[in-house]
Design an enzyme around this catalytic site. Structure first.
Site, PDB file in Angstrom:
ATOM      1  N   HIS A  90      -4.824  23.929 -27.940  1.00 15.68           N
ATOM      2  CA  HIS A  90      -4.202  22.595 -27.915  1.00 15.68           C
ATOM      3  C   HIS A  90      -5.057  21.586 -27.150  1.00 15.68           C
ATOM      4  O   HIS A  90      -4.855  20.384 -27.297  1.00 15.68           O
ATOM      5  CB  HIS A  90      -2.744  22.651 -27.426  1.00 15.68           C
ATOM      6  CG  HIS A  90      -2.531  22.726 -25.941  1.00 15.68           C
ATOM      7  ND1 HIS A  90      -2.268  23.906 -25.269  1.00 15.68           N
ATOM      8  CD2 HIS A  90      -2.507  21.768 -24.993  1.00 15.68           C
ATOM      9  CE1 HIS A  90      -2.092  23.648 -23.985  1.00 15.68           C
ATOM     10  NE2 HIS A  90      -2.224  22.362 -23.780  1.00 15.68           N
ATOM     11  N   ASP A 227      -3.405  30.660 -27.788  1.00 12.87           N
ATOM     12  CA  ASP A 227      -3.795  29.266 -27.562  1.00 12.87           C
ATOM     13  C   ASP A 227      -5.204  29.135 -26.949  1.00 12.87           C
ATOM     14  O   ASP A 227      -5.350  28.783 -25.789  1.00 12.87           O
ATOM     15  CB  ASP A 227      -2.744  28.618 -26.657  1.00 12.87           C
ATOM     16  CG  ASP A 227      -2.816  27.098 -26.651  1.00 12.87           C
ATOM     17  OD1 ASP A 227      -3.831  26.544 -27.112  1.00 12.87           O
ATOM     18  OD2 ASP A 227      -1.861  26.472 -26.169  1.00 12.87           O
ATOM     19  N   SER A 644      -3.794  23.282 -18.304  1.00 14.11           N
ATOM     20  CA  SER A 644      -4.038  23.974 -19.559  1.00 14.11           C
ATOM     21  C   SER A 644      -5.516  24.279 -19.689  1.00 14.11           C
ATOM     22  O   SER A 644      -6.347  23.406 -19.472  1.00 14.11           O
ATOM     23  CB  SER A 644      -3.581  23.126 -20.735  1.00 14.11           C
ATOM     24  OG  SER A 644      -2.229  23.343 -20.951  1.00 14.11           O
TER      25      SER A 644
HETATM   26  N1  ARG Z   1       3.526  22.798 -23.306  1.00 10.48           N
HETATM   27  C1  ARG Z   1       2.110  22.893 -23.232  1.00 10.48           C
HETATM   28  C2  ARG Z   1       1.541  21.700 -22.446  1.00 10.48           C
HETATM   29  O1  ARG Z   1       2.257  20.939 -21.876  1.00 10.48           O
HETATM   30  C3  ARG Z   1       1.475  23.059 -24.576  1.00 10.48           C
HETATM   31  C4  ARG Z   1       1.563  21.887 -25.463  1.00 10.48           C
HETATM   32  C5  ARG Z   1       0.896  22.009 -26.798  1.00 10.48           C
HETATM   33  N2  ARG Z   1       1.693  22.720 -27.795  1.00 10.48           N
HETATM   34  C6  ARG Z   1       2.675  22.163 -28.550  1.00 10.48           C
HETATM   35  N3  ARG Z   1       3.351  22.951 -29.356  1.00 10.48           N
HETATM   36  N4  ARG Z   1       3.020  20.911 -28.543  1.00 10.48           N
HETATM   37  O2  ARG Z   1       0.602  21.049 -22.710  1.00 10.48           O
HETATM   38  N1  ASP Z   2       0.640  22.757 -21.271  1.00  9.52           N
HETATM   39  C1  ASP Z   2       0.241  22.041 -20.086  1.00  9.52           C
HETATM   40  C2  ASP Z   2      -1.154  21.425 -20.241  1.00  9.52           C
HETATM   41  O1  ASP Z   2      -1.553  21.062 -21.320  1.00  9.52           O
HETATM   42  C3  ASP Z   2       0.313  22.911 -18.884  1.00  9.52           C
HETATM   43  C4  ASP Z   2       1.632  22.794 -18.206  1.00  9.52           C
HETATM   44  O2  ASP Z   2       2.219  21.705 -18.209  1.00  9.52           O
HETATM   45  O3  ASP Z   2       2.068  23.796 -17.640  1.00  9.52           O
HETATM   46  O4  ASP Z   2      -1.833  21.141 -19.290  1.00  9.52           O
END
Ligand code: ARG
Ligand code: ASP
Length: 709
Positions: A90, A227, A644
């Site tokens: 991502h 990921d 991330s």
């Molecule tokens: N929750 C994670 C972060 O805050 C991954 C986000 C990307 N994935 C998604 N399905 N939107 O960045």
């Molecule tokens: N998914 C988040 C990021 O892209 C990480 C988090 O918020 O825990 O940095």
């Protein structure tokens, strides 16, 4: 004497026990690497076998030299002596999408460069190495005298920072620096970075692995998302940063991580080294209340409208799904996080707990320089609230309607004499009008219903009167704006030009341009100045309140709020109980991928090759002791957005995983950390190795890594 020594020993061991038991519970915290010697005893007590100098050292290579700020919003790490870089799927999503086309759909099918020549350059992608970080509090305040006004203090700090930055970046290629306020300006640190810009895409699994579970599984455990993506940093032949060139060669890093394929288990020490973006751990009860009870619910509702519109059309049409995949993921990401955050803050009773704490603080502060600080904050927050609300609402409604924002951007570019062509191409490539029009209708309705009159421009009020419904307004705008598609925009521009008119000026009459311009002018002139000045006052008071908290609560180990600077978070692999009678174990495996696999559902439709590998159990050397392939694990590390892609490191400094998310029940950790449920989610590095080996069959990459088997 003997007696004394024995006594001493007893007292010492008692103290050690006390020290350990006092600090053992606290996995909360994101620590500055340059000050990690203050925490190293605790880290070692929890199992870490290296030293503070192994983590951060400016004279010799240390782990920090293998960690990078990726694309100024994520983290990445070096995993070979040839500049191979690992980060999340991502985090590399935009690059993967930009290289994708209908013929080569790398998002869908994955991408694997089988030779270095096949690695793909990326425009505007940066990787920053931290060269060093230093406490420059005294230098930043040089010339500041008691009694100066805040504005004077500000200009002193600005001028000093400028000089510090100039000094820090004068020697060496690709250097940049920033002076950052920590603890709301009680401390200043300079961060010096070395920036590389020739960063090429090396590999990415198909989205059905890299984004497996999509937004349904996002922010959740159990998780089975692979990921990750791979890039490579290139340098000139002297190993210095250089713009893209065919002649550049793979960068030889000072340090890279060895990759441990030995596996992890519950209780193992873990250490996350990366760039968390933003936390607000020391704010007052009023601020938490506003966020959790007022702002979040409204923002969630506004995003629900957008997601509904997107989903409706994405499920009908494959092309629309591709167009809106990145937009949808980003709208959904915060939407889902805010919901978890609200729940967590309520469950932790944070507003009440903070009120109680503030009561005690006030008592203590009587007669000190901190007397009255909380009262002033309270008064300012009361004054700020309507402005914050209007600001939040405006950002989540007016600003996100695609057509007006785009129209105004093009008009502005023409006004300034810039060529808007690439803006135009990028916009239409991923634009689907029916989605946007539906968003316009629902967001304008909400704006009308929820924003007090004083925060509505006359233009808005008049238009609502004139059209009487948001639908009628939308029908007019989306039929009569020249910006609705590339052809009519081109024709419109041509028409005005032929007639000898000024295109940018003529565009002012366009209904989409007008909508954006009228609202933005009103907000920029009538709302933001007050909003900004109140916030500035609040931040200043926080400088006192922060210092006060540190004096008031001497037992507590304070860490500065995250601000996208390099931090150390450490903890251990651990499961958790999300609710009564449920306990989540900390590791997931390919068994779970197969249980979720469903060709009917886009986000769960894995590649056929993976099914075949599973059927034949052709796992090579990457299976765990249960004979299956591990996928993700959770641990107690305190992380945030920006972490991330961060390396997850074991007790010996080897790479065991790749951080990418947090669990739903723990998403309030940006505001309040609950050691019982706050867990970061990481990809097990064995899944990365397995995918490269068995799915991508890209053995050259495995060969350049140093794998501990
Ligand atoms: N929750 C994670 C972060 O805050 C991954 C986000 C990307 N994935 C998604 N399905 N939107 O960045
Ligand atoms: N998914 C988040 C990021 O892209 C990480 C988090 O918020 O825990 O940095």
């Amino acid at each position: 004497m003997k007696h004394n020594i024995n006594n001493m020993k007893r007292i010492l061991s008692f103290l050690t026990v006390l020290f350990i038991s006092v600090t053992m519970w606290a996995d909360e915290g994101m620590w500055l690497p340059a000050l990690i010697s203050q925490r190293i005893v605790d880290m070692q007590a929890k199992g870490f076998r290296l030293t503070a100098e192994d983590i951060y050292n400016v004279n010799e290579a240390s782990l920090k030299d293998a960690v990078v700020l990726f694309n100024r919003g994520c983290t990445g790490e070096l995993i070979s002596d040839k500049g191979l870089l690992l980060t999340n799927h991502h985090c590399g999503y935009g690059q993967i999408q930009r290289h994708s086309s209908v013929e080569h759909d790398y998002l869908k099918d994955g991408f694997w460069a089988m030779t270095m020549e096949e690695e793909l350059p990326n425009d505007k992608l940066t990787v920053d190495f931290l060269v060093r970080m230093d406490d420059v509090t005294a230098k930043a305040l040089r010339g500041y005298k008691e009694g100066m006004s805040e504005a004077q203090r500000d200009s002193v700090v600005k001028a000093n920072s400028k000089q510090l930055i100039a000094e820090a970046t004068k020697e060496g290629k690709g250097l940049r620096a920033q002076v950052e306020a920590l603890y709301y300006g009680n401390q200043y640190f300079i961060f010096v970075f070395r920036t590389f810009t020739d960063v090429r895409l090396v590999g990415a699994p198909p989205s059905s692995i890299g984004k497996f579970g999509g937004d349904t599984d996002n922010w959740m455990w159990p998780r089975h998302t692979g990921d990750f993506s791979l890039f490579r940093i290139y340098a000139d032949k002297d190993n210095n940063p250089a713009p893209y060139s065919k002649d550049n060669v793979p960068y030889r890093p000072k340090k890279y991580f060895k990759v441990s394929a030995k596996g992890v288990k519950e209780g193992d020490f873990t250490f996350v080294y990366g760039f968390p973006g933003s936390t607000r751990e020391y704010i007052t009860s009023d601020a938490v209340h506003y966020n959790a009870e007022i702002s979040n619910p409204h923002k969630i509702k506004l995003r629900t409208h957008r997601l509904d519109a997107q989903r409706k059309y994405m499920s009908k049409d494959q092309a629309v799904r591709i167009q809106y995949s990145a937009k949808n993921a980003s709208v959904s990401n915060a939407w889902k996080k805010w919901q978890g955050e609200m729940k967590g803050i309520r469950k932790m009773n944070t507003v009440e707990v903070k009120r109680e704490y503030e009561k005690r603080f006030r008592e203590w502060a009587k007669g000190t320089e901190y007397e009255g600080v909380l009262e002033r904050l309270e008064a300012l927050y009361a004054e700020l609230e309507p402005y914050s609300f209007a600001n939040d609402y405006y950002r989540e409604s007016v600003l996100v309607i695609e057509l007006p924002a785009f129209a105004r951007r093009v008009q502005r570019a023409l006004e300034k004499g810039d060529d808007p062509q690439s803006t135009i191409d990028n916009f239409y490539k991923d634009y689907y009008l029916p989605i946007d029009k539906e968003c316009f209708v629902s967001l304008v309705k909400e704006f009308e219903a929820n924003i007090p009159d004083e925060f509505k421009p006359e233009y808005f009020k008049n238009s609502m009167k004139q059209y009487s419904t948001a639908e009628a307004w939308a029908d007019d705008m989306y039929a009569n704006s020249a910006f609705v598609d590339a052809k009519s925009l081109e024709a419109g521009i041509a028409l005005v030009s032929i007639a000898g008119g000024n295109v940018a000026e003529a565009m002012n009459e366009d209904p989409a341009v007008r909508f954006y311009a009228e609202l933005a002018d009103f907000y920029n002139n009538k709302v933001f100045p007050k909003y900004t000045s109140l916030n500035k006052e609040i931040t200043l008071l926080y400088r006192d309140y922060m210092r006060g908290q540190m004096e008031f609560d001497k037992e507590k180990a304070f860490y500065p709020d995250a601000n996208l600077t390099l931090r150390v978070a450490y903890g251990k692999i651990a499961g958790y109980s999300p609710s009564d009678a449920i306990y989540f174990t900390p590791s997931s495996s390919i068994e779970g991928i197969m249980q979720k696999d469903n060709p009917e559902i886009f986000d769960y439709n894995i590649p056929q090759e993976l099914r075949d590998i599973y059927a034949s159990k052709d796992y090579g050397e990457w299976a765990n002791d249960k004979g299956t392939i591990p996928v993700c694990f959770i641990a107690t590390n305190h992380t945030s957005g920006g972490n991330s892609g961060s390396p997850v490191i074991d007790a010996d400094g080897n790479l065991i995983g790749l951080n990418f998310d947090r669990v739903w029940e723990g998403t309030m950790s940006d505001v309040v950390f609950d050691p019982d449920v706050c867990r970061n989610i990481s990809l097990d590095v064995r899944f990365v190795l397995f995918t490269i080996d068995k799915l991508a069959k890209n053995h050259r990459l495995l060969e350049e890594m140093e794998i501990i088997r």
